[in-house]
Design a protein around this motif. Sequence first.
Motif, PDB file in Angstrom:
ATOM      1  N   PRO A 116       0.745  -1.220   0.014  1.00 47.68           N
ATOM      2  CA  PRO A 116       0.025   0.007  -0.056  1.00 47.68           C
ATOM      3  C   PRO A 116       0.724   1.365  -0.134  1.00 47.68           C
ATOM      4  O   PRO A 116       0.322   2.295  -0.083  1.00 47.68           O
ATOM      5  CB  PRO A 116      -0.824  -0.178   1.336  1.00 47.68           C
ATOM      6  N   GLU A 117       2.204   1.093   0.063  1.00 49.32           N
ATOM      7  CA  GLU A 117       3.242   2.067   0.415  1.00 49.32           C
ATOM      8  C   GLU A 117       3.504   2.769  -1.104  1.00 49.32           C
ATOM      9  O   GLU A 117       3.976   3.420  -1.556  1.00 49.32           O
ATOM     10  CB  GLU A 117       4.254   1.882   1.088  1.00 49.32           C
ATOM     11  N   ILE A 118       3.093   1.800  -2.112  1.00 50.50           N
ATOM     12  CA  ILE A 118       3.442   2.282  -3.576  1.00 50.50           C
ATOM     13  C   ILE A 118       2.325   2.744  -4.329  1.00 50.50           C
ATOM     14  O   ILE A 118       1.261   2.298  -4.386  1.00 50.50           O
ATOM     15  CB  ILE A 118       3.897   0.712  -4.308  1.00 50.50           C
ATOM     16  N   LEU A 119       2.387   3.608  -5.146  1.00 53.57           N
ATOM     17  CA  LEU A 119       1.487   4.269  -6.014  1.00 53.57           C
ATOM     18  C   LEU A 119       1.974   3.922  -7.430  1.00 53.57           C
ATOM     19  O   LEU A 119       3.070   3.802  -7.924  1.00 53.57           O
ATOM     20  CB  LEU A 119       1.694   5.848  -5.989  1.00 53.57           C
ATOM     21  N   ALA A 120       1.146   3.319  -8.171  1.00 64.42           N
ATOM     22  CA  ALA A 120       1.034   2.998  -9.563  1.00 64.42           C
ATOM     23  C   ALA A 120       0.349   4.081 -10.591  1.00 64.42           C
ATOM     24  O   ALA A 120      -0.981   4.209 -10.290  1.00 64.42           O
ATOM     25  CB  ALA A 120       0.567   1.537  -9.814  1.00 64.42           C
ATOM     26  N   GLU A 121       0.854   4.188 -11.685  1.00 59.94           N
ATOM     27  CA  GLU A 121       0.356   4.958 -12.414  1.00 59.94           C
ATOM     28  C   GLU A 121       0.405   4.216 -13.854  1.00 59.94           C
ATOM     29  O   GLU A 121       1.576   4.057 -14.690  1.00 59.94           O
ATOM     30  CB  GLU A 121       0.973   6.426 -12.729  1.00 59.94           C
ATOM     31  N   PRO A 122      -0.642   3.878 -14.415  1.00 62.56           N
ATOM     32  CA  PRO A 122      -0.851   2.913 -15.813  1.00 62.56           C
ATOM     33  C   PRO A 122      -0.319   4.029 -17.155  1.00 62.56           C
ATOM     34  O   PRO A 122      -0.576   4.988 -17.045  1.00 62.56           O
ATOM     35  CB  PRO A 122      -2.169   2.868 -15.882  1.00 62.56           C
ATOM     36  N   PHE A 123       0.676   3.411 -17.735  1.00 64.34           N
ATOM     37  CA  PHE A 123       1.327   4.149 -18.981  1.00 64.34           C
ATOM     38  C   PHE A 123       0.849   3.578 -20.193  1.00 64.34           C
ATOM     39  O   PHE A 123       1.145   4.093 -21.352  1.00 64.34           O
ATOM     40  CB  PHE A 123       2.586   4.540 -18.665  1.00 64.34           C
ATOM     41  N   GLY A 124       0.289   2.286 -20.153  1.00 61.38           N
ATOM     42  CA  GLY A 124       0.003   1.315 -21.480  1.00 61.38           C
ATOM     43  C   GLY A 124      -0.460   0.186 -21.008  1.00 61.38           C
ATOM     44  O   GLY A 124      -0.819  -0.162 -19.947  1.00 61.38           O
ATOM     45  N   ALA A 125      -0.684  -0.704 -22.051  1.00 60.38           N
ATOM     46  CA  ALA A 125      -1.130  -2.076 -21.709  1.00 60.38           C
ATOM     47  C   ALA A 125      -0.523  -3.083 -22.913  1.00 60.38           C
ATOM     48  O   ALA A 125       0.044  -2.556 -23.609  1.00 60.38           O
ATOM     49  CB  ALA A 125      -2.654  -2.120 -21.651  1.00 60.38           C
ATOM     50  N   ASP A 126      -0.227  -4.231 -22.218  1.00 65.31           N
ATOM     51  CA  ASP A 126       0.070  -5.144 -23.465  1.00 65.31           C
ATOM     52  C   ASP A 126      -0.783  -6.603 -23.107  1.00 65.31           C
ATOM     53  O   ASP A 126      -1.758  -6.714 -22.244  1.00 65.31           O
ATOM     54  CB  ASP A 126       1.593  -5.533 -23.163  1.00 65.31           C
ATOM     55  N   ARG A 127      -0.419  -7.525 -23.700  1.00 65.83           N
ATOM     56  CA  ARG A 127      -1.309  -8.802 -23.579  1.00 65.83           C
ATOM     57  C   ARG A 127       0.023 -10.019 -23.687  1.00 65.83           C
ATOM     58  O   ARG A 127       1.082  -9.909 -23.897  1.00 65.83           O
ATOM     59  CB  ARG A 127      -2.380  -9.157 -24.561  1.00 65.83           C
ATOM     60  N   LEU A 128      -0.372 -11.046 -22.962  1.00 67.72           N
ATOM     61  CA  LEU A 128       0.474 -12.239 -23.019  1.00 67.72           C
ATOM     62  C   LEU A 128      -0.362 -13.025 -23.999  1.00 67.72           C
ATOM     63  O   LEU A 128      -1.373 -13.270 -24.177  1.00 67.72           O
ATOM     64  CB  LEU A 128       0.260 -13.257 -21.625  1.00 67.72           C
ATOM     65  N   CYS A 129       0.605 -13.842 -24.611  1.00 64.97           N
ATOM     66  CA  CYS A 129       0.184 -14.711 -25.859  1.00 64.97           C
ATOM     67  C   CYS A 129       0.617 -16.373 -25.416  1.00 64.97           C
ATOM     68  O   CYS A 129       1.958 -16.341 -24.959  1.00 64.97           O
ATOM     69  CB  CYS A 129       0.556 -14.382 -26.964  1.00 64.97           C
ATOM     70  N   ALA A 130       0.168 -17.238 -25.957  1.00 67.38           N
ATOM     71  CA  ALA A 130       0.610 -18.531 -25.683  1.00 67.38           C
ATOM     72  C   ALA A 130       1.395 -18.883 -27.055  1.00 67.38           C
ATOM     73  O   ALA A 130       0.789 -18.859 -27.923  1.00 67.38           O
ATOM     74  CB  ALA A 130      -0.384 -19.757 -25.458  1.00 67.38           C
ATOM     75  N   VAL A 131       2.619 -19.453 -27.158  1.00 67.37           N
ATOM     76  CA  VAL A 131       3.289 -19.697 -28.102  1.00 67.37           C
ATOM     77  C   VAL A 131       3.916 -21.226 -27.928  1.00 67.37           C
ATOM     78  O   VAL A 131       3.964 -21.749 -26.894  1.00 67.37           O
ATOM     79  CB  VAL A 131       4.534 -18.844 -28.278  1.00 67.37           C
ATOM     80  N   ALA A 132       3.967 -22.004 -29.251  1.00 65.19           N
ATOM     81  CA  ALA A 132       4.298 -23.310 -29.209  1.00 65.19           C
ATOM     82  C   ALA A 132       5.059 -23.618 -30.525  1.00 65.19           C
ATOM     83  O   ALA A 132       4.892 -22.911 -31.449  1.00 65.19           O
ATOM     84  CB  ALA A 132       3.128 -24.230 -29.189  1.00 65.19           C
ATOM     85  N   ALA A 133       5.575 -24.814 -30.643  1.00 74.03           N
ATOM     86  CA  ALA A 133       6.122 -25.223 -31.807  1.00 74.03           C
ATOM     87  C   ALA A 133       5.119 -25.440 -32.989  1.00 74.03           C
ATOM     88  O   ALA A 133       4.042 -25.788 -32.567  1.00 74.03           O
ATOM     89  CB  ALA A 133       7.265 -26.249 -31.830  1.00 74.03           C
ATOM     90  N   HIS A 134       5.542 -25.178 -34.439  1.00 75.69           N
ATOM     91  CA  HIS A 134       4.479 -25.718 -35.350  1.00 75.69           C
ATOM     92  C   HIS A 134       4.465 -27.257 -35.489  1.00 75.69           C
ATOM     93  O   HIS A 134       5.554 -27.879 -35.072  1.00 75.69           O
ATOM     94  CB  HIS A 134       5.158 -25.072 -36.778  1.00 75.69           C
ATOM     95  N   GLY A 135       3.299 -27.626 -35.488  1.00 71.47           N
ATOM     96  CA  GLY A 135       3.045 -29.146 -35.619  1.00 71.47           C
ATOM     97  C   GLY A 135       2.648 -29.641 -34.308  1.00 71.47           C
ATOM     98  O   GLY A 135       2.396 -30.837 -34.051  1.00 71.47           O
ATOM     99  N   GLY A 136       2.496 -28.743 -33.357  1.00 71.02           N
ATOM    100  CA  GLY A 136       2.199 -29.222 -31.949  1.00 71.02           C
ATOM    101  C   GLY A 136       0.696 -29.681 -31.909  1.00 71.02           C
ATOM    102  O   GLY A 136      -0.080 -29.302 -32.921  1.00 71.02           O
TER     103      GLY A 136
END
Length: 297
Positions: free
Chosen positions: A151-171
């Motif tokens: 609670p001692e930390i202040l956060a200010e959003p500056f952007g957003a991103d996303r997580l993606c699932a990755v795997a080898a071709h043919g999986g």
Amino acid sequence: MTLRHIRIFLSVFQNNGITKAAQELHIAQPSVSLAVKEMEEYYGTKLFDRIGKKIYPTQNGRRLYDYALKICGLFDEANRSVKNPDTFGEIRIGASITTGTKLLPDILKRYKMIRPEITVTAVVGNSDEIEKKVLANEIDVGFTEKQPQSPEILAEPFGADRLCAVAAHGGTLAGAKRVTPEQLAREPFLTREKGSAVREITDAYFAVAGLTITPVMESTGTQALLNAAERGIGVAILPYLLAKERLDSGTLCEIPLVPEIKRDLNIIRHKSKFLSPAVEEFCALWKTNNTPKKYIK
């Protein structure tokens, strides 16, 4: 009451103990205890409760901590700015793995062009490590991918991103148009270490669906997970920013998640921290050059 007393108090507070504070400050343990006692006598109140071999800050101790952090922060900033008249100052930056790998280098280069007289030191680690450094006043601001826990930390959003699932071709899931958490959980999983923003978000993603995963591989390094995914060892959930090059080159394929995983990117600082004009300027440059649309494909 001296600045030495204040610094000792800060160290005791941040280390949750006399012994660790003495080790950090390289002074004798009795000297630390005496300084705390003198402060308590000066203020006429207990700053710490002693329970067994541990100490815990009192309400007044917590109140004093905020002021102590400001006092030391201002004093250190004055030293950095005034002691060396040939420089405009020094700023200390922390960044988590994603922001530190993909965003920080470009901003450092831009800022150096604008303010060549300012010394910038930067450290990269997982989000928990950066938050701890902000709390300990080891850095001025941090750029992370998760909401701070303290609670001692202040956060200010500056952007957003996303997580993606990755795997080898043919999986197993390669070429699928929609993949649910239930389908994904059946795959061998490659993950970041506990304490990282990516790991916490990944665990929460499966927990919402009532699922848990047992990774076949954990790593503090993103490249190790990408390499393992390329070799068909399993599926990894990673920031799109860090996986983009391999997705674009075709060495990995993206598995479309339903629902998607998105998150805010934040600038974090201690609520009692004085930010110098140089730090404010760096943050303004960061926000100007990093916008949400840059990180979500």
